[in-house]
Write a protein that holds these residues in place. Structure first.
Motif, PDB file in Angstrom:
ATOM      1  N   GLY A   1       9.227   5.662  -3.794  1.00 21.92           N
ATOM      2  CA  GLY A   1       9.036   6.533  -2.645  1.00 21.92           C
ATOM      3  C   GLY A   1       8.794   5.789  -1.358  1.00 21.92           C
ATOM      4  O   GLY A   1       8.562   4.577  -1.346  1.00 21.92           O
ATOM      5  N   VAL A   2       8.860   6.532  -0.269  1.00 25.48           N
ATOM      6  CA  VAL A   2       8.720   5.974   1.072  1.00 25.48           C
ATOM      7  C   VAL A   2       8.045   7.040   1.940  1.00 25.48           C
ATOM      8  O   VAL A   2       8.157   8.234   1.658  1.00 25.48           O
ATOM      9  N   LEU A   3       7.344   6.590   2.970  1.00 23.08           N
ATOM     10  CA  LEU A   3       6.763   7.530   3.923  1.00 23.08           C
ATOM     11  C   LEU A   3       7.610   7.537   5.182  1.00 23.08           C
ATOM     12  O   LEU A   3       7.813   6.498   5.811  1.00 23.08           O
ATOM     13  N   GLN A   4       8.100   8.702   5.539  1.00 27.14           N
ATOM     14  CA  GLN A   4       8.901   8.836   6.742  1.00 27.14           C
ATOM     15  C   GLN A   4       8.192   9.771   7.718  1.00 27.14           C
ATOM     16  O   GLN A   4       7.068  10.201   7.471  1.00 27.14           O
ATOM     17  N   GLY A   5       8.857  10.050   8.845  1.00 26.93           N
ATOM     18  CA  GLY A   5       8.210  10.843   9.874  1.00 26.93           C
ATOM     19  C   GLY A   5       8.372  12.344   9.722  1.00 26.93           C
ATOM     20  O   GLY A   5       7.572  13.109  10.235  1.00 26.93           O
ATOM     21  N   SER A   6       9.422  12.761   9.044  1.00 29.83           N
ATOM     22  CA  SER A   6       9.686  14.191   8.972  1.00 29.83           C
ATOM     23  C   SER A   6      10.663  14.501   7.855  1.00 29.83           C
ATOM     24  O   SER A   6      11.380  13.629   7.369  1.00 29.83           O
TER      25      SER A   6
ATOM     26  N   CYS B   1       3.797  12.377   8.674  1.00 33.56           N
ATOM     27  CA  CYS B   1       3.820  11.784   7.337  1.00 33.56           C
ATOM     28  C   CYS B   1       4.621  12.673   6.393  1.00 33.56           C
ATOM     29  O   CYS B   1       4.208  13.785   6.064  1.00 33.56           O
ATOM     30  N   CYS B   2       5.773  12.169   5.965  1.00 35.20           N
ATOM     31  CA  CYS B   2       6.625  12.891   5.007  1.00 35.20           C
ATOM     32  C   CYS B   2       6.929  11.960   3.838  1.00 35.20           C
ATOM     33  O   CYS B   2       7.416  10.853   4.038  1.00 35.20           O
ATOM     34  N   CYS B   3       6.592  12.400   2.626  1.00 38.51           N
ATOM     35  CA  CYS B   3       6.902  11.599   1.433  1.00 38.51           C
ATOM     36  C   CYS B   3       8.320  11.909   0.954  1.00 38.51           C
ATOM     37  O   CYS B   3       8.678  13.080   0.808  1.00 38.51           O
ATOM     38  N   LEU B   4       9.077  10.872   0.700  1.00 38.71           N
ATOM     39  CA  LEU B   4      10.384  11.046   0.052  1.00 38.71           C
ATOM     40  C   LEU B   4      10.411  10.194  -1.211  1.00 38.71           C
ATOM     41  O   LEU B   4      10.145   8.993  -1.158  1.00 38.71           O
ATOM     42  N   TRP B   5      10.697  10.834  -2.348  1.00 38.52           N
ATOM     43  CA  TRP B   5      10.841  10.111  -3.603  1.00 38.52           C
ATOM     44  C   TRP B   5      12.303  10.183  -4.062  1.00 38.52           C
ATOM     45  O   TRP B   5      12.943  11.228  -3.893  1.00 38.52           O
ATOM     46  N   VAL B   6      12.775   9.104  -4.643  1.00 38.40           N
ATOM     47  CA  VAL B   6      14.144   9.102  -5.170  1.00 38.40           C
ATOM     48  C   VAL B   6      14.137   8.555  -6.594  1.00 38.40           C
ATOM     49  O   VAL B   6      13.334   7.680  -6.933  1.00 38.40           O
TER      50      VAL B   6
ATOM     51  N   LYS C   1      12.547  -1.017   5.678  1.00 38.48           N
ATOM     52  CA  LYS C   1      13.590  -0.677   6.649  1.00 38.48           C
ATOM     53  C   LYS C   1      14.849  -0.150   5.951  1.00 38.48           C
ATOM     54  O   LYS C   1      15.622   0.594   6.551  1.00 38.48           O
ATOM     55  N   ASP C   2      15.043  -0.542   4.690  1.00 45.28           N
ATOM     56  CA  ASP C   2      16.232  -0.115   3.953  1.00 45.28           C
ATOM     57  C   ASP C   2      16.041   1.219   3.232  1.00 45.28           C
ATOM     58  O   ASP C   2      16.906   1.662   2.476  1.00 45.28           O
ATOM     59  N   TRP C   3      14.906   1.859   3.467  1.00 46.19           N
ATOM     60  CA  TRP C   3      14.593   3.152   2.844  1.00 46.19           C
ATOM     61  C   TRP C   3      14.517   4.263   3.890  1.00 46.19           C
ATOM     62  O   TRP C   3      14.037   5.361   3.603  1.00 46.19           O
ATOM     63  N   GLN C   4      14.932   3.994   5.111  1.00 48.36           N
ATOM     64  CA  GLN C   4      14.729   4.955   6.199  1.00 48.36           C
ATOM     65  C   GLN C   4      15.784   4.739   7.288  1.00 48.36           C
ATOM     66  O   GLN C   4      16.588   3.812   7.204  1.00 48.36           O
ATOM     67  N   ILE C   5      15.762   5.579   8.306  1.00 47.35           N
ATOM     68  CA  ILE C   5      16.727   5.478   9.397  1.00 47.35           C
ATOM     69  C   ILE C   5      16.445   4.252  10.264  1.00 47.35           C
ATOM     70  O   ILE C   5      17.343   3.491  10.588  1.00 47.35           O
TER      71      ILE C   5
ATOM     72  N   LEU D   1       0.835  -1.202   0.000  1.00 47.79           N
ATOM     73  CA  LEU D   1       0.000   0.000   0.000  1.00 47.79           C
ATOM     74  C   LEU D   1       0.873   1.256   0.000  1.00 47.79           C
ATOM     75  O   LEU D   1       0.548   2.254  -0.637  1.00 47.79           O
ATOM     76  N   GLU D   2       1.995   1.183   0.697  1.00 46.80           N
ATOM     77  CA  GLU D   2       2.892   2.343   0.738  1.00 46.80           C
ATOM     78  C   GLU D   2       3.427   2.659  -0.660  1.00 46.80           C
ATOM     79  O   GLU D   2       3.468   3.824  -1.075  1.00 46.80           O
ATOM     80  N   ALA D   3       3.819   1.603  -1.376  1.00 47.02           N
ATOM     81  CA  ALA D   3       4.330   1.820  -2.734  1.00 47.02           C
ATOM     82  C   ALA D   3       3.247   2.416  -3.639  1.00 47.02           C
ATOM     83  O   ALA D   3       3.523   3.280  -4.473  1.00 47.02           O
ATOM     84  N   VAL D   4       2.009   1.955  -3.452  1.00 47.38           N
ATOM     85  CA  VAL D   4       0.906   2.487  -4.264  1.00 47.38           C
ATOM     86  C   VAL D   4       0.639   3.946  -3.920  1.00 47.38           C
ATOM     87  O   VAL D   4       0.510   4.807  -4.794  1.00 47.38           O
ATOM     88  N   VAL D   5       0.593   4.235  -2.624  1.00 44.91           N
ATOM     89  CA  VAL D   5       0.131   5.559  -2.210  1.00 44.91           C
ATOM     90  C   VAL D   5       1.185   6.644  -2.467  1.00 44.91           C
ATOM     91  O   VAL D   5       0.833   7.790  -2.763  1.00 44.91           O
ATOM     92  N   VAL D   6       2.471   6.301  -2.399  1.00 49.55           N
ATOM     93  CA  VAL D   6       3.479   7.318  -2.751  1.00 49.55           C
ATOM     94  C   VAL D   6       3.446   7.617  -4.248  1.00 49.55           C
ATOM     95  O   VAL D   6       3.690   8.758  -4.663  1.00 49.55           O
ATOM     96  N   ASP D   7       3.110   6.626  -5.049  1.00 49.03           N
ATOM     97  CA  ASP D   7       2.919   6.904  -6.478  1.00 49.03           C
ATOM     98  C   ASP D   7       1.688   7.799  -6.699  1.00 49.03           C
ATOM     99  O   ASP D   7       1.730   8.741  -7.489  1.00 49.03           O
TER     100      ASP D   7
END
Lengths: 489, 489
Positions: A153-158, A311-316, A350-354, A127-133
């Motif tokens: 993309g990934v959803l992070q905290g800030s 909720c912070c979106c990060l795209w790479v 886990k490999d997309w965030q701190i 769902l995360e992969a879908v929603v960041v798109d």
């Protein structure tokens, strides 16, 4: 409700007790929203340490009923809060709560799954992969930053977390070419007005000196061209990721007063092989100019997009650049679905965030997008921009005031500039007094900013409950307070 | 409910709509808890990418009713989750949800204040300082780690965040003496079995090579004494912060199978001027041995302490060491209450963590501590330890099985060890098959660990709904599956 037996038979998820207590909290919050505009917006004079005097010195030995806890929240906590959801909160930056954001967060918190590796909750990662798109498309991001275009993309905290992750990736990309010893020769290149996050993020990832050249000439790109330095250092261009979209060149990225002009910087960054990170504001396509050159983009739905914190979106553009800086693969996490050992398309977030652990933020953003739709979110943002535009025009039309920086979105930076007051120091002093009086009234809360010695007041319009009438009211209040301050001056 | 008009009059915090929708979510979750043990614990075979096929390619243009969204959660999301709140979830580590944790999180999410600086919500910062002291006292931490004793604490999102912050502080303390160029000569010293977080955290803060010597002799401290290296490197001792309390020396910190023996390492770390970080388990005072020497301690209430994700306590003996690595002071955050410019005892928690923004986690932990009390939490932990003890004894009494590592808390590491199977590779193979069969049954979910080539199965007892009967049931299931696997072998 509230009298659950607290012994060895403790049943912390008993559905009946859960329902009763949760409904009591819903009622508590609905009552809070009904009366939130009655509180002083900024907490009244609470002494540091006061709450410590009011509360016991240790946790209770035996459990207490929820009613008692809620009563204490009402009596001891609420009066000491600054009410970010008040319609008269115009300080810092907006942090939107909404019924849908709350519903989505409740689902996340109630299900309490931890999608750190794919197998640990596949549908949550999916769902995360879908929603960041979805979110990326809504913002008009270039395909290359979406999963559907080879990025992701990934959803992070800030923003800060996103910045630390992208700086680590940028740093590791540079060190892969230059060797690890180069860590002492890297620099994050950002404006002196750029989001403080970048200074903090750079220090966290071990990059020593954040270069913040102060150039008064807005719009001129100042990449260090001094030959000796260039040979020693690899520049990383960064930019703030917040409500104001901007790049990192001096004074283009001016979080304080919301200026933006990203394209030249983006092109310059590309030319020098730097990592370019972009902050982004929804719906303002013009400000996406240059995003097709970015290595990464971040944006906070938790600010203006009705998504309760966090909720912070990060795209790479290159997920591999990110995960090669952040991946861990201890034995006890190896399971079906793990990248490289199982199905190849599974994402181990886990490999997309701190952090290793993580919350199911995707369901929150998904509920918000479903519930309000693209047009609902646009309407939400537009009514604030319209109100800020009205405020800017009204301030500009009043000869006692001036708009210090042209408004771009919903942030207006202005100050009192009476003809009777001569020097800048005195003007600053008047404005300090005005802001203090305004905030002490309890009827609104704004914060300030200083650039080149000018003290200006910021009106950030963006609260979930804030509409035109609140902005009109705050203008009335400002005029009254200005009269008062000027009379005493 | 659900048909809120989605136009320019959008009222995202309308109290009536909020109440109706929130109650619908509470009902949804209560129903979920009633039937959570009916789902396969680990998500059944979901293909990576399946959800993307089920869902639309973009966010809807117009908002949709909440009922539709909840129906989609039921149909599309729930079957693809791994159910961490199932009483039959014994994998990874527990992540406790509870009615009180949920209530506390609802308050945090509903109030949606952002206590990043003191003035931004004084009572939230104050409550955090109070509640981390409560928690520290409950654990029996030394006074020097509490605010009341000159130290202090903060609530963060995860062990990883806490580790990044403490490593940054440890690094900066070392670099303050040795110069910034020393960053390439620092090392984090941790066991090969230590929490992967430390490897990741060390890389994030720019410390190049994490030394993970593999020593089979448990209990012998191996600080590098090789003279050349010692002169080049300053060691930083770290340890995992998770359910198993341990220090960082080789093999003492064995997250995989829960060993612990911290004192000698702590003394050695002190002798060498290293920064010592300790993970901590509640209520096991014996394992606090050495904590009085620690620079920092962390512990996750969100794992076993009925506090929904996320909540990680970090305590430090020297707040200044932490904040000097993490502080930012941009102009636009300067307000009354800010350290150094306002009241001196006010805490700006942004300087105690990675991010600038933050959630009001304190109210969640406070509600949990109030609602269950110290004795409620002890009872919760004890019933899991008792169940794990029963399981360990039962496994040990069955000649087909062996307990591989003596249990200390509620984690049992065991394997099938039939006499008929000779070499280690075959034994591993049998155990892999057993674990796969068990997890495919859907009736329980466990994970594995490998040490020195031995594949072992981990039973982590700690779910909010898990009681003795569930552990007895899973033993029945294990025996059946073992019979089945051995027959086919």
């Amino acid at each position: 409700m509230g009298s659950l037996p607290l012994d060895a038979s403790l049943r912390p998820l008993d559905p009946e007790a859960f329902s009763g207590e949760s409904r009591a909290v819903v009622d508590f919050l609905a009552e809070y929203y009904r009366g939130v505009d009655k509180y002083p917006v900024r907490a009244a004079d609470l002494e540091p340490g006061l709450l410590r005097k009011l509360l016991p010195g240790a946790a209770p030995e035996h459990g207490e009923p929820l009613e008692d806890v809620l009563e204490d929240v009402r009596r001891d906590i609420l009066p000491g809060l600054t009410h970010w959801q008040s319609p008269n909160f115009f300080a810092y930056f907006p942090m939107n709560a909404s019924a849908a954001g709350f519903a989505g967060e409740m689902l996340s918190v109630g299900l309490n799954v931890v999608p750190f590796v794919w197998a640990a909750s596949p549908a949550a990662a999916e769902l995360e992969a879908v929603v960041v798109d979805w979110m990326g498309k809504l913002l008009g991001l270039p395909q290359r930053l979406l999963f559907s275009g080879g990025g992701g993309g990934v959803l992070q905290g800030s923003t800060c977390e996103a910045v630390v992750c992208t700086l680590a990736a940028a740093r590791d990309r540079a060190m892969a070419k230059l060797g690890h010893e180069a860590i002492t020769k890297l620099v994050v290149y950002a404006s002196d007005q750029t989001h403080a996050t970048f200074q903090k993020g750079a220090r966290l990832v071990g990059i020593p000196a954040v270069q913040l050249p102060r150039h008064p000439d807005v719009g001129v790109l100042r990449v260090r061209t001094d030959r000796r330095r260039r040979s020693r250092r690899r520049l990383i261009v960064t930019s703030p990721a917040a409500l104001c979209p901007c790049t990192s060149v001096p004074r283009w990225a001016q979080r304080g007063f919301g200026a933006a002009r990203p394209r030249c910087a983006a092109e310059e960054a590309r030319r020098h092989g730097m990592w370019l990170h972009r902050g982004h504001l929804p719906e303002f396509q013009g400000y996406l100019d240059g995003a097709e050159l970015a290595d990464s983009v971040s944006m906070n739905p938790h600010k203006w997009f009705l998504t309760n914190t966090d909720c912070c979106c990060l795209w790479v553009a290159s997920p591999r650049a990110l995960t090669s800086a952040l991946s861990t693969d201890p034995e006890y996490l190896k399971n079906v679905g793990t990248n490289g050992t199982g199905k190849p398309a599974a994402i181990d977030y886990k490999d997309w965030q701190i952090s290793m652990s993580r919350r199911f933020r995707a369901i929150k953003l998904w509920v918000v997008l479903r519930r309000y739709g693209a047009d609902g979110l646009r309407a939400h943002v537009r009514r604030h921009v319209a109100a800020a535009k009205w405020f800017e025009q009204t301030v500009a039309a009043d000869e006692r005031f001036e708009v210090v920086v042209p408004r771009r979105f919903s942030l207006v930076c202005f100050r009192l500039r009476p003809r009777s007051v001569g020097d800048e120091a005195a003007v600053n002093n008047v404005n300090r007094k005005l802001l203090a009086a305004l905030n002490e009234s309890g009827r609104a809360f704004m914060t300030h900013f200083v650039v080149d010695g000018k003290f200006m007041i910021r009106l950030a319009v963006g609260g979930s409950m804030t509409d035109m009438q609140h902005v009109m009211d705050v203008w009335e209040l400002l005029q009254d307070q200005a009269d008062h301050v000027l009379r005493r001056f």
